[in-house]
Design a protein around this motif. Structure first.
Motif, short mmCIF file in Angstrom:
data_model
loop_
_atom_site.label_atom_id
_atom_site.label_comp_id
_atom_site.label_asym_id
_atom_site.label_seq_id
_atom_site.Cartn_x
_atom_site.Cartn_y
_atom_site.Cartn_z
N GLY A 15 0.79 -1.22 0.00
CA GLY A 15 0.00 0.00 0.00
C GLY A 15 0.82 1.27 0.00
O GLY A 15 0.26 2.38 -0.12
N ARG A 66 -2.36 3.06 -10.86
CA ARG A 66 -1.53 3.11 -9.65
C ARG A 66 -0.20 3.81 -9.90
O ARG A 66 0.34 4.46 -9.00
CB ARG A 66 -1.26 1.69 -9.13
N ASN A 83 2.16 4.23 -6.64
CA ASN A 83 1.26 4.28 -5.50
C ASN A 83 0.57 2.95 -5.30
O ASN A 83 0.54 2.11 -6.22
CB ASN A 83 0.23 5.39 -5.70
N SER A 84 -0.01 2.76 -4.14
CA SER A 84 -0.74 1.53 -3.83
C SER A 84 0.08 0.29 -4.20
O SER A 84 -0.42 -0.64 -4.85
CB SER A 84 -2.08 1.51 -4.58
#
Length: 124
Positions: A15, A66, A83-84
């Motif tokens: 995450g 992402r 990201n993520s």
């Protein structure tokens, strides 16, 4: 001689986010398509994202939404904002430069120069 130097790899939690950077030296930045590829242990090198001289962007389905690729022509730098992050994103990430008019953005064979790679590890 064109050289590519990546930075920004690290170990992060599931995450989390990272930003990779790749600086091109030895040639003007214009005229190169810039790509990010990754290679996990025991797997083939795979396409992640690319940007062209016209600032078009391309993404693998696995990272779409992402990851974000961008280029700063004034700094001869291409970035990959991730990201993520997921454990399956764990790999060595490579920056590559290819002549904009040669081949596609998706295949390693269509790139002329490669960086040394930077390790990204995502733990659950």
């Amino acid at each position: 001689q064109v050289q590519l130097v990546e930075s920004g790899g690290a170990s992060v939690q599931d995450g989390g986010s990272l930003r990779l950077a790749c600086v091109l030296s030895g040639h003007t930045f214009d005229g190169w398509k810039m790509g990010w590829f990754r290679q996990a242990p025991g797997k083939e090198r795979e396409f992640v994202a690319a940007t062209t001289t016209a600032s078009g962007t391309y993404y693998a389905d696995s990272v779409k939404g992402r990851f974000d690729i961008s280029r700063d022509n004034a700094k001869n730098t291409v970035y990959l904002q991730m990201n993520s992050l997921k454990p399956e994103d764990t790999a060595v990430y490579y920056c590559a430069a290819g002549l904009w008019y040669k081949g596609s953005v998706y295949y390693p064979r269509d790139y002329n120069y490669w960086g040394q790679g930077t390790q990204v590890t995502v733990s659950s």
